[in-house]
Design a protein around this motif. Structure first.
Motif, PDB file in Angstrom:
ATOM      1  N   PHE A  69     -14.243  33.381  35.824  1.00  0.00           N
ATOM      2  CA  PHE A  69     -13.783  32.126  35.219  1.00  0.00           C
ATOM      3  C   PHE A  69     -14.943  31.399  34.533  1.00  0.00           C
ATOM      4  O   PHE A  69     -14.795  30.896  33.421  1.00  0.00           O
ATOM      5  CB  PHE A  69     -13.109  31.227  36.262  1.00  0.00           C
ATOM      6  CG  PHE A  69     -11.721  31.669  36.628  1.00  0.00           C
ATOM      7  CD1 PHE A  69     -10.649  31.428  35.775  1.00  0.00           C
ATOM      8  CD2 PHE A  69     -11.471  32.331  37.817  1.00  0.00           C
ATOM      9  CE1 PHE A  69      -9.354  31.845  36.101  1.00  0.00           C
ATOM     10  CE2 PHE A  69     -10.191  32.747  38.155  1.00  0.00           C
ATOM     11  CZ  PHE A  69      -9.125  32.508  37.299  1.00  0.00           C
ATOM     12  N   ALA A  70     -16.092  31.336  35.197  1.00  0.00           N
ATOM     13  CA  ALA A  70     -17.255  30.636  34.641  1.00  0.00           C
ATOM     14  C   ALA A  70     -17.703  31.271  33.320  1.00  0.00           C
ATOM     15  O   ALA A  70     -18.057  30.562  32.374  1.00  0.00           O
ATOM     16  CB  ALA A  70     -18.400  30.629  35.648  1.00  0.00           C
ATOM     17  N   ALA A  71     -17.684  32.603  33.258  1.00  0.00           N
ATOM     18  CA  ALA A  71     -18.114  33.306  32.050  1.00  0.00           C
ATOM     19  C   ALA A  71     -17.220  32.989  30.856  1.00  0.00           C
ATOM     20  O   ALA A  71     -17.640  33.121  29.712  1.00  0.00           O
ATOM     21  CB  ALA A  71     -18.130  34.816  32.298  1.00  0.00           C
ATOM     22  N   ARG A  72     -16.003  32.551  31.134  1.00  0.00           N
ATOM     23  CA  ARG A  72     -15.066  32.208  30.070  1.00  0.00           C
ATOM     24  C   ARG A  72     -14.983  30.701  29.847  1.00  0.00           C
ATOM     25  O   ARG A  72     -14.136  30.223  29.095  1.00  0.00           O
ATOM     26  CB  ARG A  72     -13.689  32.781  30.402  1.00  0.00           C
ATOM     27  CG  ARG A  72     -13.676  34.279  30.154  1.00  0.00           C
ATOM     28  CD  ARG A  72     -12.726  35.043  31.039  1.00  0.00           C
ATOM     29  NE  ARG A  72     -12.916  36.474  30.803  1.00  0.00           N
ATOM     30  CZ  ARG A  72     -13.893  37.201  31.342  1.00  0.00           C
ATOM     31  NH1 ARG A  72     -14.782  36.656  32.148  1.00  0.00           N
ATOM     32  NH2 ARG A  72     -14.004  38.490  31.077  1.00  0.00           N
ATOM     33  N   GLY A  73     -15.856  29.981  30.533  1.00  0.00           N
ATOM     34  CA  GLY A  73     -15.886  28.535  30.370  1.00  0.00           C
ATOM     35  C   GLY A  73     -14.687  27.824  30.967  1.00  0.00           C
ATOM     36  O   GLY A  73     -14.367  26.708  30.574  1.00  0.00           O
ATOM     37  N   VAL A  74     -14.025  28.480  31.907  1.00  0.00           N
ATOM     38  CA  VAL A  74     -12.842  27.897  32.536  1.00  0.00           C
ATOM     39  C   VAL A  74     -13.276  27.100  33.760  1.00  0.00           C
ATOM     40  O   VAL A  74     -13.898  27.638  34.672  1.00  0.00           O
ATOM     41  CB  VAL A  74     -11.825  28.997  32.943  1.00  0.00           C
ATOM     42  CG1 VAL A  74     -10.646  28.388  33.674  1.00  0.00           C
ATOM     43  CG2 VAL A  74     -11.377  29.773  31.719  1.00  0.00           C
ATOM     44  N   ASP A  75     -12.961  25.834  33.753  1.00  0.00           N
ATOM     45  CA  ASP A  75     -13.276  24.959  34.881  1.00  0.00           C
ATOM     46  C   ASP A  75     -12.150  25.077  35.899  1.00  0.00           C
ATOM     47  O   ASP A  75     -11.029  24.627  35.650  1.00  0.00           O
ATOM     48  CB  ASP A  75     -13.415  23.515  34.395  1.00  0.00           C
ATOM     49  CG  ASP A  75     -13.884  22.580  35.481  1.00  0.00           C
ATOM     50  OD1 ASP A  75     -14.550  23.044  36.430  1.00  0.00           O
ATOM     51  OD2 ASP A  75     -13.575  21.378  35.396  1.00  0.00           O
ATOM     52  N   ILE A  76     -12.446  25.705  37.021  1.00  0.00           N
ATOM     53  CA  ILE A  76     -11.433  25.912  38.054  1.00  0.00           C
ATOM     54  C   ILE A  76     -11.953  25.325  39.360  1.00  0.00           C
ATOM     55  O   ILE A  76     -13.100  25.571  39.752  1.00  0.00           O
ATOM     56  CB  ILE A  76     -11.061  27.413  38.195  1.00  0.00           C
ATOM     57  CG1 ILE A  76      -9.869  27.596  39.116  1.00  0.00           C
ATOM     58  CG2 ILE A  76     -12.236  28.261  38.586  1.00  0.00           C
ATOM     59  CD1 ILE A  76      -9.185  28.956  38.980  1.00  0.00           C
ATOM     60  N   ALA A  77     -11.132  24.527  40.002  1.00  0.00           N
ATOM     61  CA  ALA A  77     -11.521  23.912  41.276  1.00  0.00           C
ATOM     62  C   ALA A  77     -11.591  24.992  42.347  1.00  0.00           C
ATOM     63  O   ALA A  77     -10.833  25.969  42.317  1.00  0.00           O
ATOM     64  CB  ALA A  77     -10.508  22.847  41.665  1.00  0.00           C
ATOM     65  N   PHE A  78     -12.513  24.818  43.295  1.00  0.00           N
ATOM     66  CA  PHE A  78     -12.639  25.753  44.406  1.00  0.00           C
ATOM     67  C   PHE A  78     -12.223  25.064  45.697  1.00  0.00           C
ATOM     68  O   PHE A  78     -12.645  23.947  45.978  1.00  0.00           O
ATOM     69  CB  PHE A  78     -14.081  26.260  44.533  1.00  0.00           C
ATOM     70  CG  PHE A  78     -14.280  27.156  45.718  1.00  0.00           C
ATOM     71  CD1 PHE A  78     -13.744  28.432  45.734  1.00  0.00           C
ATOM     72  CD2 PHE A  78     -14.983  26.727  46.825  1.00  0.00           C
ATOM     73  CE1 PHE A  78     -13.906  29.267  46.828  1.00  0.00           C
ATOM     74  CE2 PHE A  78     -15.157  27.549  47.933  1.00  0.00           C
ATOM     75  CZ  PHE A  78     -14.614  28.819  47.926  1.00  0.00           C
ATOM     76  N   HIS A  79     -11.389  25.746  46.474  1.00  0.00           N
ATOM     77  CA  HIS A  79     -10.924  25.235  47.768  1.00  0.00           C
ATOM     78  C   HIS A  79     -11.340  26.247  48.830  1.00  0.00           C
ATOM     79  O   HIS A  79     -10.902  27.397  48.794  1.00  0.00           O
ATOM     80  CB  HIS A  79      -9.401  25.073  47.746  1.00  0.00           C
ATOM     81  CG  HIS A  79      -8.830  24.536  49.004  1.00  0.00           C
ATOM     82  ND1 HIS A  79      -8.513  23.210  49.165  1.00  0.00           N
ATOM     83  CD2 HIS A  79      -8.542  25.138  50.175  1.00  0.00           C
ATOM     84  CE1 HIS A  79      -8.037  23.027  50.381  1.00  0.00           C
ATOM     85  NE2 HIS A  79      -8.042  24.179  51.015  1.00  0.00           N
TER      86      HIS A  79
END
Length: 117
Positions: free
Chosen positions: A19-29
Motif C-alpha cells: 500500500f505504501a509503495a502505491r501512496g495509499v494511506d491505509i489505517a492500521f489496526h
C-alpha cells in the motif's frame, strides 16, 4: 480503508509496504493490542467464510486443544474463539469500502482501489 493484523507478521509487513509503495494511506489496526469486536468478526465471517478467515496453519492454531479446534467448525463458537485468540485470524484483513479481504491479495486490492492506486 483499514488493514487489520499484527505488526510483526511478515504478510502484514509485506501488505503495508504494498500500500505504501502505491501512496495509499491505509489505517492500521493491531488485532493483538486493540482486539476486534464480535460484530466486525461476524461481518468478516459472512463476507469471507470460515475457511478463508481462520488461519489453521499458524502456531496459535497448533497450540489449541482438540475441543478448541472443534469450536472453529460452528459460527456460534468460532466468534468467541477468534475474540479470545485474535491471532487465529488470517492476516491481514483489509477493509476497502464495503469489501473485505484476507491474506496478501494485491490483485484484488488493485481492483478495489481502481486507477487511483
Amino acid at each position: 480503508m483499514t488493514l487489520y493484523g499484527i505488526p510483526n507478521c511478515d504478510t502484514v509487513k509485506k501488505s503495508r509496504a504494498w500500500f505504501a509503495a502505491r501512496g495509499v494511506d491505509i489505517a492500521f489496526h493491531d488485532l493483538r493490542r486493540d482486539g476486534v469486536d464480535a460484530e466486525r468478526l461476524t461481518r468478516w465471517l459472512h463476507a469471507l467464510g470460515a475457511a478463508r478467515l481462520l488461519n489453521r496453519s499458524g502456531t496459535t492454531w497448533r497450540k489449541l486443544d482438540a475441543d478448541q479446534q472443534r469450536a472453529a467448525d460452528d459460527e456460534a463458537t468460532l466468534i468467541p474463539l477468534l475474540l479470545a485468540q485474535p491471532t487465529l485470524i488470517r492476516r491481514p484483513v483489509v477493509e476497502i469500502g464495503g469489501a473485505v479481504t484476507a491474506g496478501f491479495v494485491p490483485d484484488v486490492w488493485q481492483t478495489l482501489l481502481g486507477d487511483a492506486a
